[in-house]
Design a protein around this motif. Structure first.
Motif, PDB file in Angstrom:
ATOM      1  N   ALA A 103      26.059  91.959 100.197  1.00 11.79           N
ATOM      2  CA  ALA A 103      24.798  92.612  99.824  1.00 11.79           C
ATOM      3  C   ALA A 103      24.882  93.188  98.420  1.00 11.79           C
ATOM      4  N   ALA A 104      26.024  93.807  98.101  1.00 13.30           N
ATOM      5  CA  ALA A 104      26.176  94.392  96.766  1.00 13.30           C
ATOM      6  C   ALA A 104      26.155  93.302  95.696  1.00 13.30           C
ATOM      7  N   HIS A 105      26.845  92.201  95.963  1.00 10.76           N
ATOM      8  CA  HIS A 105      26.844  91.097  94.997  1.00 10.76           C
ATOM      9  C   HIS A 105      25.438  90.540  94.810  1.00 10.76           C
ATOM     10  N   GLU A 106      24.704  90.381  95.912  1.00 12.69           N
ATOM     11  CA  GLU A 106      23.358  89.825  95.822  1.00 12.69           C
ATOM     12  C   GLU A 106      22.408  90.768  95.077  1.00 12.69           C
ATOM     13  N   LEU A 107      22.669  92.080  95.205  1.00 13.78           N
ATOM     14  CA  LEU A 107      21.788  93.038  94.545  1.00 13.78           C
ATOM     15  C   LEU A 107      22.039  93.121  93.042  1.00 13.78           C
ATOM     16  N   ARG A 108      23.235  92.798  92.606  1.00 10.85           N
ATOM     17  CA  ARG A 108      23.548  92.934  91.176  1.00 10.85           C
ATOM     18  C   ARG A 108      22.689  91.997  90.330  1.00 10.85           C
ATOM     19  N   THR A 109      22.438  90.804  90.835  1.00 14.36           N
ATOM     20  CA  THR A 109      21.668  89.823  90.046  1.00 14.36           C
ATOM     21  C   THR A 109      20.230  90.274  89.816  1.00 14.36           C
ATOM     22  N   PRO A 110      19.466  90.644  90.864  1.00 19.25           N
ATOM     23  CA  PRO A 110      18.088  91.103  90.584  1.00 19.25           C
ATOM     24  C   PRO A 110      18.042  92.392  89.776  1.00 19.25           C
ATOM     25  N   LEU A 111      19.023  93.265  89.943  1.00 21.88           N
ATOM     26  CA  LEU A 111      19.033  94.486  89.144  1.00 21.88           C
ATOM     27  C   LEU A 111      19.266  94.171  87.665  1.00 21.88           C
ATOM     28  N   SER A 112      20.151  93.235  87.411  1.00 24.99           N
ATOM     29  CA  SER A 112      20.382  92.824  86.015  1.00 24.99           C
ATOM     30  C   SER A 112      19.134  92.178  85.433  1.00 24.99           C
ATOM     31  N   ALA A 113      18.456  91.357  86.255  1.00 22.44           N
ATOM     32  CA  ALA A 113      17.225  90.712  85.784  1.00 22.44           C
ATOM     33  C   ALA A 113      16.144  91.746  85.483  1.00 22.44           C
TER      34      ALA A 113
ATOM     35  N   ILE B 295      16.815  93.375  82.209  1.00 24.26           N
ATOM     36  CA  ILE B 295      16.410  92.497  81.089  1.00 24.26           C
ATOM     37  C   ILE B 295      14.905  92.558  80.899  1.00 24.26           C
ATOM     38  N   GLN B 296      14.153  92.543  81.990  1.00 25.38           N
ATOM     39  CA  GLN B 296      12.691  92.606  81.892  1.00 25.38           C
ATOM     40  C   GLN B 296      12.236  93.935  81.277  1.00 25.38           C
ATOM     41  N   ILE B 297      12.947  95.010  81.632  1.00 27.20           N
ATOM     42  CA  ILE B 297      12.605  96.315  81.043  1.00 27.20           C
ATOM     43  C   ILE B 297      12.841  96.291  79.531  1.00 27.20           C
ATOM     44  N   ASP B 298      13.963  95.710  79.131  1.00 28.60           N
ATOM     45  CA  ASP B 298      14.246  95.610  77.690  1.00 28.60           C
ATOM     46  C   ASP B 298      13.159  94.796  76.983  1.00 28.60           C
ATOM     47  N   ASN B 299      12.742  93.714  77.614  1.00 25.10           N
ATOM     48  CA  ASN B 299      11.682  92.888  77.009  1.00 25.10           C
ATOM     49  C   ASN B 299      10.373  93.653  76.915  1.00 25.10           C
TER      50      ASN B 299
ATOM     51  N   ALA C 226      15.873 104.409  84.692  1.00 22.19           N
ATOM     52  CA  ALA C 226      16.752 105.381  85.355  1.00 22.19           C
ATOM     53  C   ALA C 226      16.968 105.001  86.822  1.00 22.19           C
ATOM     54  N   GLY C 227      15.871 104.551  87.471  1.00 25.30           N
ATOM     55  CA  GLY C 227      16.011 104.136  88.864  1.00 25.30           C
ATOM     56  C   GLY C 227      16.917 102.934  89.010  1.00 25.30           C
ATOM     57  N   ILE C 228      16.756 101.976  88.092  1.00 24.49           N
ATOM     58  CA  ILE C 228      17.617 100.791  88.147  1.00 24.49           C
ATOM     59  C   ILE C 228      19.070 101.182  87.865  1.00 24.49           C
ATOM     60  N   GLY C 229      19.248 102.157  86.964  1.00 22.25           N
ATOM     61  CA  GLY C 229      20.610 102.615  86.679  1.00 22.25           C
ATOM     62  C   GLY C 229      21.254 103.222  87.907  1.00 22.25           C
ATOM     63  N   ARG C 230      20.479 104.053  88.657  1.00 22.13           N
ATOM     64  CA  ARG C 230      21.018 104.637  89.890  1.00 22.13           C
ATOM     65  C   ARG C 230      21.348 103.562  90.913  1.00 22.13           C
ATOM     66  N   ALA C 231      20.454 102.574  91.046  1.00 21.26           N
ATOM     67  CA  ALA C 231      20.699 101.479  91.997  1.00 21.26           C
ATOM     68  C   ALA C 231      21.936 100.679  91.591  1.00 21.26           C
ATOM     69  N   THR C 232      22.099 100.471  90.282  1.00 21.48           N
ATOM     70  CA  THR C 232      23.259  99.714  89.809  1.00 21.48           C
ATOM     71  C   THR C 232      24.549 100.471  90.091  1.00 21.48           C
ATOM     72  N   ARG C 233      24.525 101.788  89.848  1.00 22.48           N
ATOM     73  CA  ARG C 233      25.723 102.589  90.148  1.00 22.48           C
ATOM     74  C   ARG C 233      26.039 102.562  91.634  1.00 22.48           C
ATOM     75  N   LEU C 234      25.009 102.615  92.479  1.00 22.14           N
ATOM     76  CA  LEU C 234      25.234 102.556  93.925  1.00 22.14           C
ATOM     77  C   LEU C 234      25.848 101.216  94.326  1.00 22.14           C
ATOM     78  N   VAL C 235      25.343 100.133  93.767  1.00 16.98           N
ATOM     79  CA  VAL C 235      25.882  98.805  94.070  1.00 16.98           C
ATOM     80  C   VAL C 235      27.338  98.724  93.645  1.00 16.98           C
ATOM     81  N   ASN C 236      27.640  99.237  92.458  1.00 14.14           N
ATOM     82  CA  ASN C 236      29.034  99.212  91.983  1.00 14.14           C
ATOM     83  C   ASN C 236      29.949 100.025  92.894  1.00 14.14           C
ATOM     84  N   LYS C 237      29.437 101.159  93.376  1.00 16.55           N
ATOM     85  CA  LYS C 237      30.246 101.972  94.300  1.00 16.55           C
ATOM     86  C   LYS C 237      30.473 101.244  95.624  1.00 16.55           C
ATOM     87  N   LEU C 238      29.425 100.565  96.103  1.00 18.06           N
ATOM     88  CA  LEU C 238      29.585  99.810  97.351  1.00 18.06           C
ATOM     89  C   LEU C 238      30.621  98.696  97.181  1.00 18.06           C
TER      90      LEU C 238
END
Length: 440
Positions: A228-238, A241-245, A264-276
């Motif tokens: 689940a953590a691996h699968e979540l990293r890809t959409p969070l990264s995408a 990228i969309q936010i940067d665009n 900020a929300g995506i950052g929190r989600a990314t940190r949670l995924v990394n912790k998992l």
């Protein structure tokens, strides 16, 4: 199950042997004791028969055996009368036992004693033999005591032997208990049953089956978290990228606040995924990185420097108050995670204008890194649960996922370190400690 031993059969064999040994010892001892007592009594009977055979007047007091050792109470009182009732013989003239007229046994009481009397009434004479009843009572008491004495002596010995037998039988169960208590869910081999009593084999087999199911369940859980953590990293990264665009297209800044909140929300989600992901790796007991010499003071300085921007943004005074020389051997990445999570937790839970002090202390045979904060602390009833995953002892609206302390504890266990939490005594706040044994 080669060499399986039955508790029931073993106990029966040992107890049967013990009871047989006690019986033989008691019988043998009683035999010799009673034989000696009976020998003395019967010897005295032989002596008295010899004294009173014949017609001559003789008595134990004046006879040739007057010096023979014996108990006077064991003497018979011999009385004889002729047909006219005239005394022919009195072995003990001082004892006045009246003459009986009929042949047979009778109990007679005198002033000083109680007698068992046998009278033989013949036409030409009457013979009367009397014995003090206390002699019989003494014989009965001695026989009872001599029969009980071996058993009394053997009871404590048998208890000691029985205790040894029980310890010998239970030693296998104790070894089994230690083997079960020391099992870990990561151990694939079942609990061995080669040295297990036959009656306990079904129980051990059930434990092995339960452990196998538990390992399978935990493995499924680890795979799910990792996948689940691996699968979540890809959409969070995408999304990032969309936010940067979008930020590049937002030339007039109309969406800057919304984009910042979304980022900020995506950052929190990314940190949670990394912790998992990190927690899943610890659960899978992956091999720790290569050990190396670590300067814990330098590690503390680097961690404080890395988290200083976070502390400044929250208005928290973060610094180091003591720097004892401290080195250890271990994986640097694990110690970075341990110290980083503890200090970050302290900063996030300390209110503005609060203080977080880090100290590296060396004393005795251990190194202690203490992080003292002036936050709200943790309630006494919540302390046992703070290392549970997703448990948050702070306010529900506070930041954090409830995984930081669980990850720090897992990393510390892999490095042979200990993490403890305790309330401050002098003021509100918490003391988080990392304890490491000094390398030999």
């Amino acid at each position: 199950m080669k060499g399986t031993i039955s508790i029931r059969r073993t106990a029966f064999i040992w107890l049967a042997g013990l009871m047989a040994t006690i019986g033989v010892c008691a019988a043998t001892t009683s035999y010799f004791l009673v034989r000696n007592e009976a020998s003395d009594f019967l010897d005295n009977q032989l002596r008295q028969i010899a004294l009173y055979v014949g017609d001559a007047r003789s008595s134990p007091e004046t006879g040739p055996d007057s010096g023979a050792p014996h108990d006077p109470e064991d003497d018979f009182v011999i009385q004889a009368w002729d047909a006219a009732g005239k005394p022919l013989r009195q072995s003990h003239p001082a004892v006045g036992i009246p003459r009986q007229t009929a042949t047979g046994f009778v109990d007679i009481s005198t002033v000083s004693n109680y007698w068992r009397v046998y009278t033989l009434a013949a036409p030409d004479r009457t013979v009367q033999v009397s014995q003090d009843m206390s002699v019989r009572e003494e014989l009965a008491a001695n026989a009872a005591l001599q029969a009980a004495l071996p058993i009394i002596v053997l009871i404590p010995l048998s208890l000691l032997t029985l205790s040894w037998i029980v310890d010998r039988i239970m030693a296998r169960l104790n070894r089994l208990a230690v083997a079960v208590a020391s099992r870990d869910t990561t151990v694939d081999s079942p609990v061995p049953i080669d040295d297990v009593p036959a009656e306990v084999v079904p129980f051990v087999s059930s434990i092995n089956l339960l452990l196998a199911r538990l390992r399978a369940l935990l493995e499924k859980q680890r795979r799910f978290i990792s996948d689940a953590a691996h699968e979540l990293r890809t959409p969070l990264s995408a999304l990032q990228i969309q936010i940067d665009n979008l930020r590049q297209d937002d030339r007039d800044g109309r969406f800057s606040q919304g984009l910042a909140e979304l980022e900020a929300g995506i950052g929190r989600a990314t940190r949670l995924v990394n912790k998992l992901l990190r927690l899943a790796r610890y659960d899978a007991h992956e091999t720790a990185p290569t050990s190396q010499a670590i300067d814990l003071v330098q590690l503390a300085l680097d961690t404080v420097a890395r988290l200083t921007p976070l502390a400044e943004s929250r208005g928290v005074d973060l610094g180091i108050t003591r720097q004892d020389k401290a080195f250890t051997i271990g994986a640097l990445a694990d110690f970075e995670i341990i110290l980083g999570n503890l200090i970050e937790n302290a900063v996030r839970y300390t209110p503005a204008s609060g203080i977080v002090d880090v100290a590296v202390l060396t004393g005795g045979q251990e190194i202690r890194i203490e992080i003292r904060d002036t936050g709200p602390g943790i309630a006494e009833e919540d302390l046992p649960r703070v290392f549970e995953r997703f448990f948050r002892a702070g306010p529900q609206d506070s930041e954090g996922s409830g995984l930081g302390l669980a990850i720090a504890k897992a990393a510390a266990e892999r490095q042979g370190a200990r993490v403890t939490l305790a309330p401050r005594e002098e003021r509100p706040g918490l003391i988080a400690s990392v304890i490491v044994d000094l390398p030999e």
